[in-house]
Motif scaffolding. Sequence first.
Motif, PDB file in Angstrom:
ATOM      1  N   ARG A 173      51.361  30.242  73.385  1.00 45.92           N
ATOM      2  CA  ARG A 173      51.230  31.239  74.715  1.00 45.92           C
ATOM      3  C   ARG A 173      50.245  30.977  75.659  1.00 45.92           C
ATOM      4  NH1 ARG A 173      55.663  32.609  71.748  1.00 45.92           N
ATOM      5  NH2 ARG A 173      56.047  34.778  71.756  1.00 45.92           N
ATOM      6  N   GLY A 185      50.777  28.660  77.965  1.00 46.66           N
ATOM      7  CA  GLY A 185      51.621  28.343  79.018  1.00 46.66           C
ATOM      8  C   GLY A 185      52.851  27.418  79.016  1.00 46.66           C
ATOM      9  N   ASP A 197      39.837  30.822  77.795  1.00 51.06           N
ATOM     10  CA  ASP A 197      39.190  30.733  79.119  1.00 51.06           C
ATOM     11  C   ASP A 197      39.952  31.590  80.077  1.00 51.06           C
ATOM     12  OD1 ASP A 197      37.474  29.163  80.934  1.00 51.06           O
ATOM     13  OD2 ASP A 197      39.212  28.622  81.928  1.00 51.06           O
ATOM     14  N   PHE A 216      38.541  27.037  86.473  1.00 49.60           N
ATOM     15  CA  PHE A 216      39.636  27.214  86.249  1.00 49.60           C
ATOM     16  C   PHE A 216      40.084  25.852  85.353  1.00 49.60           C
ATOM     17  CE2 PHE A 216      44.289  26.712  87.781  1.00 49.60           C
ATOM     18  CZ  PHE A 216      44.918  27.650  86.741  1.00 49.60           C
ATOM     19  N   LEU A 225      44.146  22.805  69.159  1.00 45.41           N
ATOM     20  CA  LEU A 225      44.119  23.662  70.359  1.00 45.41           C
ATOM     21  C   LEU A 225      45.163  24.662  70.719  1.00 45.41           C
ATOM     22  CD1 LEU A 225      41.592  22.925  73.152  1.00 45.41           C
ATOM     23  CD2 LEU A 225      43.980  24.052  73.669  1.00 45.41           C
ATOM     24  N   ASN A 226      44.804  25.887  70.573  1.00 45.07           N
ATOM     25  CA  ASN A 226      45.764  26.980  70.872  1.00 45.07           C
ATOM     26  C   ASN A 226      45.212  27.919  71.697  1.00 45.07           C
ATOM     27  OD1 ASN A 226      47.655  26.227  67.775  1.00 45.07           O
ATOM     28  ND2 ASN A 226      48.549  26.433  69.869  1.00 45.07           N
ATOM     29  N   CYS A 286      46.251  15.807  85.344  1.00 44.78           N
ATOM     30  CA  CYS A 286      46.549  16.805  84.645  1.00 44.78           C
ATOM     31  C   CYS A 286      47.509  17.814  85.167  1.00 44.78           C
ATOM     32  CB  CYS A 286      45.358  17.817  83.844  1.00 44.78           C
ATOM     33  SG  CYS A 286      44.427  18.826  85.165  1.00 44.78           S
TER      34      CYS A 286
HETATM   35  C1  LIG Z   1      44.367  23.946  84.835  1.00 46.45           C
HETATM   36  C2  LIG Z   1      44.760  24.584  83.743  1.00 46.45           C
HETATM   37  C3  LIG Z   1      44.191  25.854  83.328  1.00 46.45           C
HETATM   38  C4  LIG Z   1      44.701  26.251  82.063  1.00 46.45           C
HETATM   39  N1  LIG Z   1      44.287  27.325  81.628  1.00 46.45           N
HETATM   40  C5  LIG Z   1      44.658  27.745  80.389  1.00 46.45           C
HETATM   41  C6  LIG Z   1      43.809  29.038  79.942  1.00 46.45           C
HETATM   42  O1  LIG Z   1      43.153  29.700  80.528  1.00 46.45           O
HETATM   43  N2  LIG Z   1      44.562  29.398  78.662  1.00 46.45           N
HETATM   44  C7  LIG Z   1      45.082  28.738  78.046  1.00 46.45           C
HETATM   45  O2  LIG Z   1      45.335  29.136  76.680  1.00 46.45           O
HETATM   46  N3  LIG Z   1      45.743  27.562  78.292  1.00 46.45           N
HETATM   47  C8  LIG Z   1      45.393  27.096  79.560  1.00 46.45           C
HETATM   48  N4  LIG Z   1      45.939  25.735  80.031  1.00 46.45           N
HETATM   49  C9  LIG Z   1      46.846  25.162  78.968  1.00 46.45           C
HETATM   50  C10 LIG Z   1      45.970  24.303  78.186  1.00 46.45           C
HETATM   51  O3  LIG Z   1      45.876  23.001  78.344  1.00 46.45           O
HETATM   52  C11 LIG Z   1      46.980  24.049  76.673  1.00 46.45           C
HETATM   53  O4  LIG Z   1      48.268  23.645  76.910  1.00 46.45           O
HETATM   54  C12 LIG Z   1      47.264  25.474  75.912  1.00 46.45           C
HETATM   55  O5  LIG Z   1      45.800  25.857  75.647  1.00 46.45           O
HETATM   56  C13 LIG Z   1      47.724  25.043  74.800  1.00 46.45           C
HETATM   57  O6  LIG Z   1      47.743  25.988  73.798  1.00 46.45           O
HETATM   58  P1  LIG Z   1      49.090  26.943  73.178  1.00 46.45           P
HETATM   59  O7  LIG Z   1      49.661  25.531  72.441  1.00 46.45           O
HETATM   60  O8  LIG Z   1      48.764  27.769  72.271  1.00 46.45           O
HETATM   61  O9  LIG Z   1      49.833  27.269  74.362  1.00 46.45           O
HETATM   62  C14 LIG Z   1      45.520  25.357  81.206  1.00 46.45           C
HETATM   63  C15 LIG Z   1      46.058  24.241  81.747  1.00 46.45           C
HETATM   64  C16 LIG Z   1      45.767  23.598  83.022  1.00 46.45           C
HETATM   65  C17 LIG Z   1      46.139  22.371  83.499  1.00 46.45           C
END
Ligand SMILES: Cc1cc2nc3c(=O)[nH]c(=O)nc-3n(C[C@H](O)[C@H](O)[C@H](O)COP(=O)(O)O)c2cc1C
Lengths: 618, 128
Positions: free
Chosen positions: A169, A171, A198, A284, A322-323, A503
Amino acid sequence: MSEPIYRADVLVCAGTSCESSGARSVLAALTEELAKTGLDQEVRIIETGCRGFCSMGPVMIIYPEGVFYCQVKADDVPEIVEETLLKGRIVQRLVFTETESQMTVPYYEDIPFYQKQQRVTLHNCGVIDPTNIDEYIARGGYEALGKALGEMSPQQVIDEVKTSGLRGRGGAGFLTGLKWEFTAKAAGNPKYVVCNADEGDPGAFMDRSLIEGDPHTLLEGMAICGYAVGASDGYVYCRAEYPLAIKHLKIAIEQAEAYGLLGDNVFGTDFSFHVHIKEGAGAFVCGEETALLASIEGRRGEPRPRPPFPAVSGLWAKPTNLNNVKSYANVPQIILRGAEWFSKIGAERSPGTAIFALTGKVLHTGLIEVPMGITLREIIYDIGGGVEGGKKFKAVQTGGPLGGCLPEEQLDLKVDFDSLRQAGAVMGSGGMIVVDEDTCMVEFSKYFLTFATAESCGKCVPCRMGGRRMLELLTKITEGKGTLEDIDEIDSIAAGMAAGSLCSLGQLTPGPILSTLRYFRDEFVAHVTEGRCPAKQCTALVQYYVNPETCKGCGICARNCPVNVIEGGRRQIHIINQDGCIKCGTCLEVCPFDSILKVSGETVEVPTELIPIGTWAK
Amino acid sequence: MPKVKSLDELRKLRDQVKDDISTRIETGTTIIVGMGTCGIAAGARETMHAIMQELESRQINAHVRTVGCIGMCSREPLVDIEQAGKPRVTYGNVYPDMVPRLIEEHLKNGHVVDEWVVGRKTTDDIGL
Ligand SMILES: Cc1cc2nc3c(=O)[nH]c(=O)nc-3n(C[C@H](O)[C@H](O)[C@H](O)COP(=O)(O)O)c2cc1C
């Protein structure tokens, strides 16, 4: 009296949104009033997390009846106590009223805002007291962890999550079970479980609300993951701007440890799991997983190239799963109710629900949870109540600053990870902003670009320079100085950023512009070829004129003009001196006769000298 | 605080704490006490407290609700018992000393206490 026996629970939302609209003073008044009337021995106050209906906050639900009151103020409390809590009558003026039909809806379960929602991830949010572990347990909490530890092998847990089809979730929508398997199979010890809380997208508050309202669900999900991947330490990376979330999380960890449901020897087994909280400073880019891990380690929050992925080399170069918050929060129910149950909710390739922070020009803003596969139209019109103020819908932006905009033609698009991506938007972390006809799409995409550019960490050139260059071009366009070549240039920079950035921040920064160009290209073209802003929002491209046919010569505009560029005496047709006009729009607001014209890309013929009203002829 | 050492222990704990949230989950049984000014004057609050005590001591899961005056003021305190799938029964002049028998007969044994009944309703058309 001994232990009070309660016949009624008053649930007051004390999430951050309702708190900022006055929930604290309501709670104080309620406590006082119940004590005064002696009802405190039979009616209990429960502070809950977010119910989602933030635009109607503070909200209150009274059980067992399920009476729903909104926009409650401290002054309303005596009446609620006397009428509803004592005598069982509804206070009509506090009941939700449907805008269109003017129907009042006294019961929570009948409110249209909730009708098309399906609460799975948030099933406890707003229902239990998040600071009392017993309420979580009463709702079946920690049974999934007990089941995993007692009846399943780590591989069986992974298989269950895999079969459920749960996708991340955060993204990108990567399969959660598969990620767990990578971490479980990776060589190295110890291993870590990290939660990404975050949530840096402006306007997004899904993760915050979940942690505030149901922190144990996250902890239980993380512990199950720890068991599955072989980790005994977990970290929650949560931004420091979320004090209530952090507070509830700390309380939850303490209570779970006291019961032996976290900490050493969970459920009396030899599995131990300790959760630590790491407060982020609110950059961010620290939401990006590699930057986040660097930040936990105490290094600068900068991304690094992948591979290696965190599953292989994460925190302190150890295998790390990491999730996102919501990914973990879905797991306990999957374990308890089965993969099959979960896979039947939502859309085929995106099972489960999606949580959105619905904001912008819709009537009912708030936090919503919907089954995947619901259409944008249902979200915006049936849940959100449609566009505010009877204006026309223009676009919906999903996925935050790295997402994309979709136009009216796409309203019947089914919302899931893949369909959104195909249409040029993304699920992202779940912001959803609706804009109406008064929004300039060039300006709107510039807003997101400004955010993304400011948040670039600067480590790689495509992101650092590309964003800046695009922002310059967009600014040029909004100032009426752009050319068609500039639009092509944007396309080419975007391609470079997508291909060359380190990234996803840099890779996806062009997203909002590219999708806007795809669906609203004519608005860009109008800016550069006709000097016209169709929404009449770009200051450099709009003009204000006094309508010579309807001006009454009252002088109100001239008196209110902050730069004194409106000329005219009593009963004379007033004239705005275009050279000095700063286009603040004050004249338009104050004119009692609607005689100010706001135009873009057209000229209005007006007198060149002061003449009496009623004498104007072209 | 004792540690939870197994799933069984957790489930036992769950059963203990379930009452904490019982007003927020379906119980299938609702007891409704008339709490208009007339009801309160006739002692409806005392009756309601007696009902809550009785439910607690017998470990019966039921919702207790209040309702405004329904117009039969001479028969206050009025108590309605509503159980899923059964007609709603209204009892009149229910005083605390009658409560144990009422709960015993109606909720435990499933018999309506005919001599105290003032009305029955098959449809649920009396709202809150
Ligand atoms: C600039 C940037 C900001 C991000 N901010 C978040 C965030 O606030 N929360 C989050 O879960 N993933 C964020 N992501 C995605 C994470 O890198 C990561 O893919 C995600 O936390 C993986 O969790 P999931 O497998 O449960 O989706 C961000 C990615 C980028 C490039």
